[in-house]
Design a protein around this motif. Structure first.
Motif, PDB file in Angstrom:
ATOM      1  N   ILE A  24      -7.806  39.129 -21.751  1.00  0.00           N
ATOM      2  CA  ILE A  24      -8.259  39.385 -20.399  1.00  0.00           C
ATOM      3  C   ILE A  24      -9.780  39.519 -20.353  1.00  0.00           C
ATOM      4  CG2 ILE A  24      -6.104  40.567 -19.799  1.00  0.00           C
ATOM      5  CD1 ILE A  24      -7.669  43.235 -20.021  1.00  0.00           C
ATOM      6  N   SER A  25     -10.351  39.224 -19.193  1.00  0.00           N
ATOM      7  CA  SER A  25     -11.781  39.437 -18.979  1.00  0.00           C
ATOM      8  C   SER A  25     -12.004  39.679 -17.498  1.00  0.00           C
ATOM      9  CB  SER A  25     -12.604  38.229 -19.441  1.00  0.00           C
ATOM     10  OG  SER A  25     -12.471  37.157 -18.526  1.00  0.00           O
ATOM     11  N   GLU A  26     -13.218  40.121 -17.165  1.00  0.00           N
ATOM     12  CA  GLU A  26     -13.574  40.205 -15.758  1.00  0.00           C
ATOM     13  C   GLU A  26     -13.773  38.798 -15.215  1.00  0.00           C
ATOM     14  OE1 GLU A  26     -15.812  44.095 -14.615  1.00  0.00           O
ATOM     15  OE2 GLU A  26     -16.891  43.195 -16.277  1.00  0.00           O
ATOM     16  N   ALA A  27     -13.622  38.650 -13.918  1.00  0.00           N
ATOM     17  CA  ALA A  27     -13.772  37.342 -13.292  1.00  0.00           C
ATOM     18  C   ALA A  27     -15.178  36.798 -13.544  1.00  0.00           C
ATOM     19  CB  ALA A  27     -13.516  37.441 -11.787  1.00  0.00           C
ATOM     20  N   GLY A  28     -15.251  35.499 -13.876  1.00  0.00           N
ATOM     21  CA  GLY A  28     -16.540  34.845 -14.057  1.00  0.00           C
ATOM     22  C   GLY A  28     -17.102  34.884 -15.453  1.00  0.00           C
ATOM     23  N   GLU A  29     -16.340  35.346 -16.434  1.00  0.00           N
ATOM     24  CA  GLU A  29     -16.841  35.466 -17.800  1.00  0.00           C
ATOM     25  C   GLU A  29     -16.543  34.242 -18.673  1.00  0.00           C
ATOM     26  OE1 GLU A  29     -18.739  37.708 -19.113  1.00  0.00           O
ATOM     27  OE2 GLU A  29     -18.774  39.126 -17.454  1.00  0.00           O
ATOM     28  N   LEU A  30     -15.654  33.362 -18.244  1.00  0.00           N
ATOM     29  CA  LEU A  30     -15.220  32.246 -19.074  1.00  0.00           C
ATOM     30  C   LEU A  30     -16.367  31.297 -19.414  1.00  0.00           C
ATOM     31  CD1 LEU A  30     -12.907  30.462 -20.308  1.00  0.00           C
ATOM     32  CD2 LEU A  30     -12.805  29.349 -18.057  1.00  0.00           C
ATOM     33  N   SER A  31     -16.382  30.838 -20.673  1.00  0.00           N
ATOM     34  CA  SER A  31     -17.321  29.803 -21.104  1.00  0.00           C
ATOM     35  C   SER A  31     -16.609  28.460 -21.242  1.00  0.00           C
ATOM     36  CB  SER A  31     -17.995  30.192 -22.419  1.00  0.00           C
ATOM     37  OG  SER A  31     -18.813  31.329 -22.233  1.00  0.00           O
ATOM     38  N   TRP A  32     -15.508  28.411 -22.010  1.00  0.00           N
ATOM     39  CA  TRP A  32     -14.685  27.205 -22.084  1.00  0.00           C
ATOM     40  C   TRP A  32     -13.302  27.582 -22.609  1.00  0.00           C
ATOM     41  CZ3 TRP A  32     -19.071  27.515 -25.354  1.00  0.00           C
ATOM     42  CH2 TRP A  32     -18.795  27.749 -26.710  1.00  0.00           C
ATOM     43  N   MET A  33     -12.346  26.662 -22.428  1.00  0.00           N
ATOM     44  CA  MET A  33     -10.994  26.895 -22.922  1.00  0.00           C
ATOM     45  C   MET A  33     -10.304  25.556 -23.126  1.00  0.00           C
ATOM     46  SD  MET A  33      -9.061  28.229 -19.475  1.00  0.00           S
ATOM     47  CE  MET A  33      -8.959  27.196 -18.001  1.00  0.00           C
ATOM     48  N   SER A  34      -9.273  25.550 -23.965  1.00  0.00           N
ATOM     49  CA  SER A  34      -8.499  24.332 -24.211  1.00  0.00           C
ATOM     50  C   SER A  34      -7.470  24.146 -23.101  1.00  0.00           C
ATOM     51  CB  SER A  34      -7.835  24.404 -25.585  1.00  0.00           C
ATOM     52  OG  SER A  34      -6.978  25.528 -25.654  1.00  0.00           O
ATOM     53  N   GLN A  35      -6.878  22.955 -23.048  1.00  0.00           N
ATOM     54  CA  GLN A  35      -5.997  22.614 -21.937  1.00  0.00           C
ATOM     55  C   GLN A  35      -4.667  23.368 -21.965  1.00  0.00           C
ATOM     56  OE1 GLN A  35      -5.159  18.452 -22.187  1.00  0.00           O
ATOM     57  NE2 GLN A  35      -4.075  18.571 -24.146  1.00  0.00           N
ATOM     58  N   THR A  36      -4.334  24.002 -23.067  1.00  0.00           N
ATOM     59  CA  THR A  36      -3.080  24.760 -23.149  1.00  0.00           C
ATOM     60  C   THR A  36      -3.211  26.183 -22.608  1.00  0.00           C
ATOM     61  OG1 THR A  36      -3.620  25.445 -25.415  1.00  0.00           O
ATOM     62  CG2 THR A  36      -2.297  23.440 -25.147  1.00  0.00           C
ATOM     63  N   ILE A  37      -4.412  26.561 -22.194  1.00  0.00           N
ATOM     64  CA  ILE A  37      -4.643  27.912 -21.672  1.00  0.00           C
ATOM     65  C   ILE A  37      -4.423  27.924 -20.166  1.00  0.00           C
ATOM     66  CG2 ILE A  37      -6.312  29.769 -21.385  1.00  0.00           C
ATOM     67  CD1 ILE A  37      -5.434  29.424 -24.252  1.00  0.00           C
ATOM     68  N   ALA A  38      -3.613  28.877 -19.698  1.00  0.00           N
ATOM     69  CA  ALA A  38      -3.368  29.066 -18.270  1.00  0.00           C
ATOM     70  C   ALA A  38      -4.132  30.290 -17.782  1.00  0.00           C
ATOM     71  CB  ALA A  38      -1.880  29.232 -17.989  1.00  0.00           C
ATOM     72  N   MET A  39      -4.804  30.147 -16.639  1.00  0.00           N
ATOM     73  CA  MET A  39      -5.574  31.240 -16.043  1.00  0.00           C
ATOM     74  C   MET A  39      -4.767  31.884 -14.914  1.00  0.00           C
ATOM     75  SD  MET A  39      -9.310  29.455 -15.635  1.00  0.00           S
ATOM     76  CE  MET A  39      -9.941  30.889 -14.735  1.00  0.00           C
ATOM     77  N   THR A  40      -4.812  33.236 -14.859  1.00  0.00           N
ATOM     78  CA  THR A  40      -4.206  33.972 -13.755  1.00  0.00           C
ATOM     79  C   THR A  40      -5.182  35.067 -13.340  1.00  0.00           C
ATOM     80  OG1 THR A  40      -1.999  33.597 -14.678  1.00  0.00           O
ATOM     81  CG2 THR A  40      -2.202  35.262 -12.954  1.00  0.00           C
ATOM     82  N   THR A  41      -5.688  34.979 -12.116  1.00  0.00           N
ATOM     83  CA  THR A  41      -6.676  35.943 -11.629  1.00  0.00           C
ATOM     84  C   THR A  41      -6.046  36.838 -10.573  1.00  0.00           C
ATOM     85  OG1 THR A  41      -8.497  34.402 -12.030  1.00  0.00           O
ATOM     86  CG2 THR A  41      -8.924  36.219 -10.523  1.00  0.00           C
ATOM     87  N   HIS A  42      -6.115  38.150 -10.784  1.00  0.00           N
ATOM     88  CA  HIS A  42      -5.572  39.111  -9.823  1.00  0.00           C
ATOM     89  C   HIS A  42      -6.153  40.485 -10.111  1.00  0.00           C
ATOM     90  CE1 HIS A  42      -3.089  39.920 -13.286  1.00  0.00           C
ATOM     91  NE2 HIS A  42      -2.381  38.805 -13.137  1.00  0.00           N
ATOM     92  N   THR A  43      -5.709  41.475  -9.350  1.00  0.00           N
ATOM     93  CA  THR A  43      -6.233  42.836  -9.511  1.00  0.00           C
ATOM     94  C   THR A  43      -5.388  43.661 -10.462  1.00  0.00           C
ATOM     95  OG1 THR A  43      -4.963  43.650  -7.602  1.00  0.00           O
ATOM     96  CG2 THR A  43      -7.211  42.857  -7.192  1.00  0.00           C
ATOM     97  N   GLN A  44      -4.136  43.313 -10.640  1.00  0.00           N
ATOM     98  CA  GLN A  44      -3.224  44.149 -11.405  1.00  0.00           C
ATOM     99  C   GLN A  44      -2.992  43.579 -12.788  1.00  0.00           C
ATOM    100  OE1 GLN A  44       0.418  45.069  -9.432  1.00  0.00           O
ATOM    101  NE2 GLN A  44       1.227  46.304 -11.095  1.00  0.00           N
ATOM    102  N   LEU A  45      -3.311  44.385 -13.812  1.00  0.00           N
ATOM    103  CA  LEU A  45      -3.060  44.008 -15.199  1.00  0.00           C
ATOM    104  C   LEU A  45      -2.140  45.038 -15.834  1.00  0.00           C
ATOM    105  CD1 LEU A  45      -6.671  42.992 -16.259  1.00  0.00           C
ATOM    106  CD2 LEU A  45      -4.787  41.474 -15.690  1.00  0.00           C
ATOM    107  N   ALA A  46      -1.643  44.714 -17.008  1.00  0.00           N
ATOM    108  CA  ALA A  46      -0.732  45.630 -17.697  1.00  0.00           C
ATOM    109  C   ALA A  46      -1.391  46.988 -17.906  1.00  0.00           C
ATOM    110  CB  ALA A  46      -0.309  45.037 -19.049  1.00  0.00           C
ATOM    111  N   GLY A  47      -0.783  48.038 -17.320  1.00  0.00           N
ATOM    112  CA  GLY A  47      -1.325  49.380 -17.475  1.00  0.00           C
ATOM    113  C   GLY A  47      -2.586  49.636 -16.687  1.00  0.00           C
ATOM    114  N   GLY A  48      -2.955  48.694 -15.794  1.00  0.00           N
ATOM    115  CA  GLY A  48      -4.228  48.818 -15.115  1.00  0.00           C
ATOM    116  C   GLY A  48      -4.217  49.582 -13.823  1.00  0.00           C
TER     117      GLY A  48
END
Length: 256
Positions: A24-48
């Motif tokens: 996990i990261s804060e929104a806007g931190e990504l530099s690059w990723m491979s095509q097998t990576i799926a992104m999910t952006t929301h406010t609720q994370l595990a235990g958050g």
């Protein structure tokens, strides 16, 4: 999950995820990723803590939204780069041993890590960009990667041992360390010493990570070399007046 840090001056963290693993990261931190990576952006994370957890992150200087990066079907890689010259510091977090980090220090973490407000104090209008002094709290169970500016200096404080630090140089510290903002003594020291008017007092026991290049110091050093039009010069004058006003306000507030 495997990770490696590439580079020295402007390092980047590359995380290799196995199918089903998440970082996990804060929104806007990504530099690059491979095509097998799926992104999910929301406010609720595990235990958050859901929406209220998001509000705590926002109050601590973070973002309202967080992003999960999950490898689907096959292994994949996701990378996060630093914003300024410095270091990426991996730290292990366990329940009951939280970490406090500077407001721009969170880079990414494993999925069971939570991010919230750890400390905030208004130090007068204009100080620290008018936002006061903020620390984020990292808790949960797993690995968090922190971004610290410049070189990293580690101090292990003994019980009762106190280290006084310019607030911008506080990178991170363990929750067992007591933290307070104190005012430099002496009017001449405050106005003519060139070190600001506040210091952070950190008292052990516990570990403290100091950073030699706070983001605010870097911005201040570059400012004379940036071009400005007449309007921006006027805005700089307003900002200077706000800082002076904030200093005066803090002094008189403490005396009253």
């Amino acid at each position: 999950m495997q990770s490696r840090i590439v580079g020295t001056t402007m390092p980047v963290l590359e995380v290799l995820l196995q199918p089903g693993e998440t970082v996990i990261s804060e929104a806007g931190e990504l530099s690059w990723m491979s095509q097998t990576i799926a992104m999910t952006t929301h406010t609720q994370l595990a235990g958050g803590g859901g929406f209220f957890g998001a509000i705590k992150r926002l109050a601590g200087g973070g973002t309202l939204f967080m992003t999960e990066y999950t490898a689907q079907g096959y292994p994949g890689e996701v990378a996060f780069a630093t914003k300024v010259p410095g270091h990426i510091l991996p730290v292990e977090v366990v329940p009951g041993q939280d970490l406090f980090i500077h407001r721009h220090g969170f880079l990414c973490a494993t999925s069971q890590i939570t991010l919230g407000v750890g400390f905030q104090q208004s130090l007068g209008a204009g100080i620290f960009g008018g936002d006061g002094f903020l620390l984020q709290k990292v808790s949960g169970h797993g690995t968090a990667w922190l971004e610290l500016g410049g070189e990293v200096v580690v101090k292990d404080l003994q019980p009762g041992e106190t280290l006084r630090v310019h607030p911008g140089h506080v990178g991170a510290f363990q929750s067992s360390v007591s933290f307070n903002i104190t005012r430099i003594q002496g009017i001449r020291n405050m106005f003519f010493g060139g070190d600001g008017i506040f210091l952070a007092a950190l008292t052990g026991p516990g570990r403290v990570w100091l950073q030699t290049l706070p983001l605010a110091n870097l911005a201040h050093s570059l400012e004379p070399y940036l071009s400005h039009d007449d309007n921006s010069r006027g805005l700089r004058g307003v900002g200077t007046a706000a800082v002076i006003g904030g200093i005066a306000s803090s002094i008189f507030d403490n005396k009253s």
